[in-house]
Design an enzyme around this catalytic site. Structure first.
Site, mmCIF file in Angstrom:
data_model
loop_
_atom_site.group_PDB
_atom_site.id
_atom_site.type_symbol
_atom_site.label_atom_id
_atom_site.label_comp_id
_atom_site.label_asym_id
_atom_site.label_seq_id
_atom_site.Cartn_x
_atom_site.Cartn_y
_atom_site.Cartn_z
ATOM 1 N N GLN A 8 -19.942 -9.635 -13.112
ATOM 2 C CA GLN A 8 -19.170 -10.179 -14.236
ATOM 3 C C GLN A 8 -18.297 -9.091 -14.857
ATOM 4 O OE1 GLN A 8 -21.437 -12.547 -17.049
ATOM 5 N NE2 GLN A 8 -22.767 -13.242 -15.401
HETATM 6 N N1 LIG Z 1 -20.961 -23.152 -0.510
HETATM 7 C C1 LIG Z 1 -21.388 -21.891 -0.640
HETATM 8 N N2 LIG Z 1 -21.886 -21.490 -1.827
HETATM 9 C C2 LIG Z 1 -22.302 -20.217 -1.927
HETATM 10 C C3 LIG Z 1 -22.253 -19.307 -0.840
HETATM 11 N N3 LIG Z 1 -22.739 -18.108 -1.257
HETATM 12 C C4 LIG Z 1 -23.081 -18.270 -2.529
HETATM 13 N N4 LIG Z 1 -22.835 -19.532 -2.945
HETATM 14 C C5 LIG Z 1 -23.045 -20.067 -4.292
HETATM 15 O O1 LIG Z 1 -22.203 -19.333 -5.170
HETATM 16 C C6 LIG Z 1 -22.851 -19.189 -6.447
HETATM 17 C C7 LIG Z 1 -22.885 -17.715 -6.817
HETATM 18 O O2 LIG Z 1 -23.730 -17.006 -5.944
HETATM 19 P P1 LIG Z 1 -24.434 -15.639 -6.352
HETATM 20 O O3 LIG Z 1 -25.159 -15.163 -5.157
HETATM 21 O O4 LIG Z 1 -25.191 -15.773 -7.614
HETATM 22 O O5 LIG Z 1 -23.152 -14.734 -6.646
HETATM 23 P P2 LIG Z 1 -23.138 -13.223 -7.115
HETATM 24 O O6 LIG Z 1 -22.012 -12.571 -6.390
HETATM 25 O O7 LIG Z 1 -24.470 -12.607 -6.946
HETATM 26 O O8 LIG Z 1 -22.747 -13.355 -8.646
HETATM 27 P P3 LIG Z 1 -23.056 -12.298 -9.829
HETATM 28 O O9 LIG Z 1 -24.505 -11.985 -9.788
HETATM 29 O O10 LIG Z 1 -22.653 -13.008 -11.087
HETATM 30 O O11 LIG Z 1 -22.207 -11.090 -9.590
HETATM 31 C C8 LIG Z 1 -24.235 -19.809 -6.308
HETATM 32 O O12 LIG Z 1 -24.174 -21.114 -6.827
HETATM 33 C C9 LIG Z 1 -24.470 -19.855 -4.798
HETATM 34 O O13 LIG Z 1 -25.306 -20.924 -4.405
HETATM 35 C C10 LIG Z 1 -21.716 -19.767 0.397
HETATM 36 O O14 LIG Z 1 -21.600 -19.058 1.404
HETATM 37 N N5 LIG Z 1 -21.284 -21.069 0.427
#
Ligand SMILES: Nc1nc2c(ncn2[C@@H]2O[C@H](COP(=O)(O)OP(=O)(O)OP(=O)(O)O)[C@@H](O)[C@H]2O)c(=O)[nH]1
Ligand SMILES: [Mg+2]
Length: 250
Positions: free
Chosen positions: A135
């Site tokens: 974030q």
């Molecule tokens: N359709 C789809 N959704 C995904 C994929 N990878 C992650 N998501 C979704 O994207 C959203 C964010 O995923 P996170 O893994 O929390 O993202 P992050 O990069 O760790 O985010 P921060 O911790 O805020 O930095 C979640 O709702 C996941 O289910 C993907 O390959 N395909």
């Protein structure tokens, strides 16, 4: 102390949050290193050298630092450890990727407000994966995790076209960082399962990856943390590339 955390203590994955009592710090490479670098004997020796003998203090500190570095390298070589830093804009899928590669449930995921550390065995290597929240308000903390990074994973939400400019800006900003100059760079063009997502080639163009420093080892791989497609291809490349530099004498 956060550096004493290991993944086995937290079957659901440790989520360490920043607050006034737990400010971001300079994480060390492993629990063993934590005890080396946090040694009170070492700290007081350094203080005594600096106070009692100022003219040669710098030289002696240099010698001690070299000694420590060689201990660190030996520990690293023995354990075949690699330190992997995962960064990218929020919601790009970093945490989902780490959970998926570790065979864990990915159905309930919340934004990472600090960082997660996951230690996984991958082929014959131990990967210490640092998954740091993306974030905007906490991106300035990324720099606390640069030290000793062997492999850098930049995760892109290939379906989030609106924020690709932001994504390019943050990536190029990160790559200016001296402490990351030796790290192999894997770019995951994630969320390929979503209709309308840009392909890895398109992402490479938008992110202007060709403009990267010639000395950088990098690769872009399309993936879906949702289905798991592409994840092994990406990590295989990263681990091989890091291993060929760190463990080339094996
Ligand atoms: N359709 C789809 N959704 C995904 C994929 N990878 C992650 N998501 C979704 O994207 C959203 C964010 O995923 P996170 O893994 O929390 O993202 P992050 O990069 O760790 O985010 P921060 O911790 O805020 O930095 C979640 O709702 C996941 O289910 C993907 O390959 N395909
Ligand atoms: Mg996360």
């Amino acid at each position: 102390m956060v550096s004493n955390l290991i993944a086995d203590d937290f079957p659901n994955g440790p989520q360490v949050k920043f607050n006034d009592e737990n400010p971001p710090h300079h994480p060390t490479h492993s629990p063993q290193l934590a005890s080396v670098t946090h040694s009170p004997i070492l700290a007081s020796s350094l203080a005594i050298i600096a106070v009692t003998n100022p003219p040669s203090a710098t030289r002696k500190l240099g010698v001690i630092t070299m000694g420590l570095l060689s201990i660190i390298r030996k520990i690293k070589r023995k354990e075949k450890e690699m330190r992997i830093l995962m960064v990218g804009l929020d919601n790009s899928g970093k945490t989902t990727i780490v959970l998926k590669i570790n065979g864990e449930d990915t159905s309930v995921i919340s934004p990472t407000l600090g960082f997660n550390i996951k230690t996984i065995t991958y082929h014959k290597y131990t990967l210490n994966i640092w998954d740091v929240g993306g974030q905007k308000t906490i991106r300035s903390y990324w720099r606390n995790y640069f030290e000793q990074t062997d492999g850098l994973v930049w995760v892109v939400d290939s379906s989030d076209l609106r924020r690709l400019d932001d994504c390019r800006y943050e990536l190029h900003n990160l790559l200016k960082e001296e402490r990351l100059s030796g790290a192999s760079l894997l770019i995951f063009a994630n969320k390929q399962d979503i209709q309308g997502a840009l392909s890895p080639d398109e992402i490479a163009k938008v992110l202007n990856l060709e403009a990267m420093d010639n000395s950088r080892h990098w690769r872009i791989v399309g993936c879906s943390a949702y289905t798991g497609d592409g994840l092994l291809e990406g990590f295989d490349w990263l681990v091989q590339d890091v291993a060929s530099r760190i463990y080339m004498l094996d």
